[in-house]
Scaffold this active site. Sequence first.
Site, PDB file in Angstrom:
ATOM      1  N   LYS A 287     -13.798  16.023 -34.518  1.00  0.00           N
ATOM      2  CA  LYS A 287     -14.360  15.791 -35.851  1.00  0.00           C
ATOM      3  C   LYS A 287     -15.704  16.508 -35.982  1.00  0.00           C
ATOM      4  O   LYS A 287     -16.355  16.793 -34.970  1.00  0.00           O
ATOM      5  CB  LYS A 287     -14.620  14.284 -36.042  1.00  0.00           C
ATOM      6  CG  LYS A 287     -13.375  13.450 -36.209  1.00  0.00           C
ATOM      7  CD  LYS A 287     -13.765  11.989 -36.445  1.00  0.00           C
ATOM      8  CE  LYS A 287     -12.538  11.105 -36.589  1.00  0.00           C
ATOM      9  NZ  LYS A 287     -11.734  11.378 -37.794  1.00  0.00           N
ATOM     10  N   ARG A 361      -1.816   6.813 -35.932  1.00  0.00           N
ATOM     11  CA  ARG A 361      -0.377   6.657 -36.185  1.00  0.00           C
ATOM     12  C   ARG A 361       0.425   6.705 -34.884  1.00  0.00           C
ATOM     13  O   ARG A 361       1.494   6.116 -34.783  1.00  0.00           O
ATOM     14  CB  ARG A 361       0.105   7.718 -37.195  1.00  0.00           C
ATOM     15  CG  ARG A 361      -0.022   9.129 -36.721  1.00  0.00           C
ATOM     16  CD  ARG A 361       0.057  10.126 -37.846  1.00  0.00           C
ATOM     17  NE  ARG A 361      -1.150  10.144 -38.664  1.00  0.00           N
ATOM     18  CZ  ARG A 361      -1.345  10.951 -39.698  1.00  0.00           C
ATOM     19  NH1 ARG A 361      -0.401  11.801 -40.081  1.00  0.00           N
ATOM     20  NH2 ARG A 361      -2.460  10.918 -40.381  1.00  0.00           N
TER      21      ARG A 361
HETATM   22  N1  BES Z   1      -9.938   7.224 -38.009  1.00  0.00           N
HETATM   23  C1  BES Z   1      -9.599   8.319 -38.816  1.00  0.00           C
HETATM   24  C2  BES Z   1      -9.540   8.003 -40.314  1.00  0.00           C
HETATM   25  C3  BES Z   1     -10.841   7.565 -40.932  1.00  0.00           C
HETATM   26  C4  BES Z   1     -11.686   8.516 -41.486  1.00  0.00           C
HETATM   27  C5  BES Z   1     -11.188   6.243 -40.992  1.00  0.00           C
HETATM   28  C6  BES Z   1     -12.881   8.113 -42.054  1.00  0.00           C
HETATM   29  C7  BES Z   1     -12.385   5.845 -41.575  1.00  0.00           C
HETATM   30  C8  BES Z   1     -13.236   6.778 -42.091  1.00  0.00           C
HETATM   31  C9  BES Z   1      -8.222   8.888 -38.412  1.00  0.00           C
HETATM   32  O1  BES Z   1      -7.892   8.748 -37.075  1.00  0.00           O
HETATM   33  C10 BES Z   1      -8.248  10.349 -38.722  1.00  0.00           C
HETATM   34  O2  BES Z   1      -9.056  11.023 -38.171  1.00  0.00           O
HETATM   35  N2  BES Z   1      -7.361  10.782 -39.610  1.00  0.00           N
HETATM   36  C11 BES Z   1      -7.282  12.140 -39.998  1.00  0.00           C
HETATM   37  C12 BES Z   1      -5.828  12.546 -39.972  1.00  0.00           C
HETATM   38  C13 BES Z   1      -5.559  13.987 -40.201  1.00  0.00           C
HETATM   39  C14 BES Z   1      -6.054  14.804 -39.051  1.00  0.00           C
HETATM   40  C15 BES Z   1      -4.091  14.178 -40.393  1.00  0.00           C
HETATM   41  C16 BES Z   1      -7.858  12.276 -41.403  1.00  0.00           C
HETATM   42  O3  BES Z   1      -7.595  11.426 -42.243  1.00  0.00           O
HETATM   43  O4  BES Z   1      -8.610  13.213 -41.637  1.00  0.00           O
HETATM   44 ZN    ZN Z   2      -8.577  10.350 -35.834  1.00  0.00          ZN
END
Ligand code: BES
Ligand code: ZN
Length: 512
Positions: A287, A361
Amino acid sequence: MKIKLQTNSQYTTNDIFFPIQQDTQLTAHLGKVALWCGFGEKDLQDFKAEAKEIQTVFSARQSGLKVHLIGLGKTLSAPDMTAIARSVAFKLKSKLAEKSISVELTHLLTPTTIDFAGAFVNGLLLSQYNIGLYKTDKPRIATPLSSELEIHVHFAGFYSENGEQIAVNATTSSQLKATLRTAEATATTQMRIFDLINAPANYKNPTTLADWAKESGESYGYKVTAWGKAEIEKNNLHALLAVNKGSENAPAFLILEYKPRQKPKKLPKIGLVGKGVTFDTGGISIKGSTNIHFMKSDMGGAAAVLGTMELCAKLQLPVHLIGIVPATENMVDGKSIRPGDVIGSFAGKTIEVIDTDAEGRLILADGLAYLKKHFDPKVIIDLATLTGSCIQTLGYAASAMFTNNDILAQKLEKIGNDTGERVWRFPLWDCYADDLKSDVADVKNYSGKSVAGAISAAKFLEIFTDEHPAWVHLDIAGVAFSDGEFSSFRSATGYGIKLVTTFLEQTDFSDF
Ligand code: BES
Ligand code: ZN
Ligand code: ZN
């Protein structure tokens, strides 16, 4: 914490909360307060009863006695009562004479709004939450449970149509007591969950969640099985293990089981699954650094499941509740899974991991498949801080709800509005599944497209529910950890505990 119900208006504390609605009765209510404080009616005329308005007046009758007029605004609902009580009590915290307050509700409650008493008290209790867990100058006394706040709730009776007061009867009194008991049980669990979510990742890992669950299970009487890495391997939870590969901290898989002490004839079996990622760096698909510290809250779904288990056990609800929490960190390391890796899963399906940041997921896939295979509950609800896309769409106002079951959708929508933990339904149309087809494996974890992210995540999960007819997925990414007036930054909301517990309490599961 102590909550006392008094069926009269004889106050014994120095701070009296007088919540007042902005309705046609406003002048009459103010007249009563004025009379009682020994003022003229005009002395209080500046008070408009706007939501969250506070006017503190000193009673002329008794020195040191303060009456806090609390504005409730025009329309009233239980979540408004909670939000207003929490907000005003938070602001008045440092001004209270002592840790005992009285709340006058006689003028406010009607036979159909008795629950407002509990909602208000829930907010008063939550106002006591102290987020400064690690401050050295103002060390916090143990847990929020030790808060010394004593609340005297005054209710002397309903008003009849011609304005006469009818004394409180046994039914009303027991209804009031029940709503106050629930309010307290809810608030104490919510605050324990706030601590768990707000804890940084150097104070919280999968084992911490397991220890929290064991301690809670022992205190409130439910069974907790906590697997470490060896048992997780033995039980083929391959997707959970894959996500955990980059982490120094072992994964955990929690199986919680609650049944009431007195068993009714029918005990519907309901399953909950919560995403327990104690820190999400994104893994190799790392991230950006902005706000990455928020990812300590990526176990908000697990927290909702733990809190709901605890509260249901406290309230002894007539359900057989199974809670599953797959827990791990998602870290960057030489041992981490790489984008493109193909991993296995408990369900036996192979998954191509296009993006290691779509880890939630993966672990939920194992949690859902395990729950379905070993317990086959009537209804399954999973809660997860799953996608940024959910926040893009709904902000912090509601969770995204996915289900093919219209009855469940309707019930949860209503209870979401009643509790203030709102849900908004999204589609689960099959056209969204096309993007999850992998060339090399059974399925891939990310479409590679930056559209409909929350929906394709839900479609991925659906595969692992084995066509369960009563499954609900709640993406709580926006609502679990939000901006608010009680912290300068985002902090835990405890979202899900009230929603799911109220759902379990109010639903007749013979329909399922
Ligand atoms: N934990 C995150 C989602 C999230 C983002 C929760 C901000 C709370 C605040 C999740 O694991 C994630 O990173 N999802 C990605 C998925 C994508 C790479 C398909 C996302 O939503 O960007
Ligand atoms: Zn994630
Ligand atoms: Zn995540």
